[in-house]
Design an enzyme around this catalytic site. Structure first.
Site, PDB file in Angstrom:
ATOM      1  CG  ASP A  53      -2.432  -0.968   0.847  1.00 24.42           C
ATOM      2  OD1 ASP A  53      -3.051  -1.078  -0.310  1.00 24.42           O
ATOM      3  OD2 ASP A  53      -2.714  -1.971   1.552  1.00 24.42           O
ATOM      4  CG  ASP A  64      -7.235  -4.030  -2.017  1.00 23.50           C
ATOM      5  OD1 ASP A  64      -8.034  -5.217  -2.543  1.00 23.50           O
ATOM      6  OD2 ASP A  64      -7.795  -3.288  -0.849  1.00 23.50           O
TER       7      ASP A  64
END
Length: 416
Positions: free
Chosen positions: A126, A185
């Site tokens: 991330d 994601d």
């Protein structure tokens, strides 16, 4: 989809008859007020970032988390988006020039602590989300060497998580070897590779290397995360030694065979971005497939999706406005790509669905000043298996602001 009679913006004159009404709440002065109020809570000695609002009681007060959290980039990126809105409408009609300048200053202030995550962190894959404020900064000033250097450092970190046998960047450091987990994601995070490649230029060896990593990851995601009907798995577990798929399932959805609504939205945006970056029509077709599935499975009473499209209907499952704003931003982006591809019918289709979804998002979750909420939207679901729902979410707010800016940039709404 339901369209409720809210006050609406004046649209660009030549398009007004064809476009669904755009809710004026997308441009409410409350957005700037709330962001700046939150930004004033920054202190150098206690750097924490908003992620969601209180669950019990559900009173809309931001809960703050350490810098080393995947959502920390969204507040500074949102602040910079408000500066960009001031540049789109320099007459001060939507955000005063003073507030725009303050937003940029605060966005930069909140960005500084993120630079400590470039080599050691707990966010892992991330780092793409973490680097959002630097991407936005580079849009303002492509020659900003500081933003460029931080972006390159985050890209180098992400590249270290790429496994050439699997063909993907690793998501979580979970599971038992040889398990190698990849989540949907990551289709957002891999844009970091393209941004870094453009900063380096074609003569740099990492230019081709970074672009290969991004396309390889997207190609494997296309094959292994997307079902035949256009729905998606949240998690695919590979064998890190052979690249074989060991399992397809979920961590945040209802079941391994269900479709987590925010994951579907991440995929929609990610594959649209892949087409934008490469011109590969297969990615455009994939974005269309995911978006078609998404809109065809929305609730009839209000199109904001439930947290999982396959969640049991009794009791009524919580909805997720963050999925809605991500999906709306994705469809506006897809509308732009359809125009680029010469498909105006498709462009109009995704534009209309995006605006309608934003309309229902406002009707369900927009929080006015007297409601006391510090977030812009309510009714987000961070992680329903952990009963973290009916909350404000910093990423839901970010994509709400982004959608408003995109409508302005597309000429579908004007500054008055």
């Amino acid at each position: 989809m339901a369209r409720l009679p809210f006050t609406v913006l004046v649209l660009a004159p030549l398009l007004a008859a064809a476009i669904p009404r755009i809710p004026i709440e997308l441009y409410s002065p409350l957005i700037s007020e709330k962001l700046l109020a939150t930004s004033q809570k920054f202190t150098a000695s206690n750097t924490v970032y908003p992620q969601w609002t209180t669950i019990t009681p559900s009173d809309g007060k931001w809960q703050f988390f350490k810098t080393d959290t995947w959502t920390s980039g969204f507040l500074p990126a949102s602040l910079i988006l408000m500066y960009e809105r001031g540049q789109i409408c320099p007459d001060g009609s939507l955000v005063s020039q003073q507030d725009a300048a303050t937003s940029l200053d605060q966005g930069r202030t909140w960005s500084v602590p993120l630079t400590g995550l470039e080599t050691t962190n707990n966010v892992k894959h991330d780092v793409g989300f973490i680097s959002f404020p630097f991407w936005e900064e580079l849009k303002i000033n492509p020659a900003n060497a500081t933003a460029a250097n931080h972006t390159l450092a985050f890209a180098a970190y992400l590249a270290g998580r790429f496994n050439p046998t699997v063909g993907c960047t690793k998501s979580w450091d979970l599971g038992t070897p040889p398990e190698f987990q990849v989540i949907i994601d990551n289709m957002i995070n891999i844009e970091l590779f393209f941004i870094a490649a453009d900063l380096l230029g074609p003569s740099n060896p990492n230019y081709s290397r970074y672009r290969f990593m991004a396309t390889s990851h997207a190609d494997h995601t296309m094959v292994n995360h997307i079902r035949a009907d256009g729905s998606t798995y949240h998690v695919v577990t590979y064998d890190q030694n052979t690249g074989a798929v060991l399992k397809q399932g979920t961590a945040q959805g209802y079941s391994d065979s269900s479709t987590w609504s925010r994951g579907q939205a991440w995929g929609m945006y990610g594959f649209t971005s892949m087409y934008n970056r490469t011109g590969n029509a297969t990615y455009l077709d994939t974005a269309r497939r995911l978006s078609t599935w998404y809109i065809s499975h929305l609730p009839e009473d209000n199109s904001v999706p439930f947290w999982d499209f396959n969640a049991p209907s009794t009791p009524t499952p919580p909805r997720d406005t963050s999925s809605a704003t991500i999906a709306a931003s994705a469809m506006l982006f897809l509308s732009q790509m359809e125009t680029k591809a010469g498909n105006q019918t498709g462009s109009d289709l995704w534009r209309d669905h995006a605006v309608s979804l934003l309309y229902d998002t406002v009707s369900l979750g927009f929080k006015p000043q007297n409601a006391g909420w510090e977030s812009i939207l309510s009714n987000g679901t961070a992680n329903n298996p952990n009963l973290n729902n009916n909350t404000g979410l910093t990423y839901g707010d970010y994509y709400f602001i982004k959608a408003g800016n995109t409508l302005l940039e597309m000429g579908l709404a004007n500054c008055s």
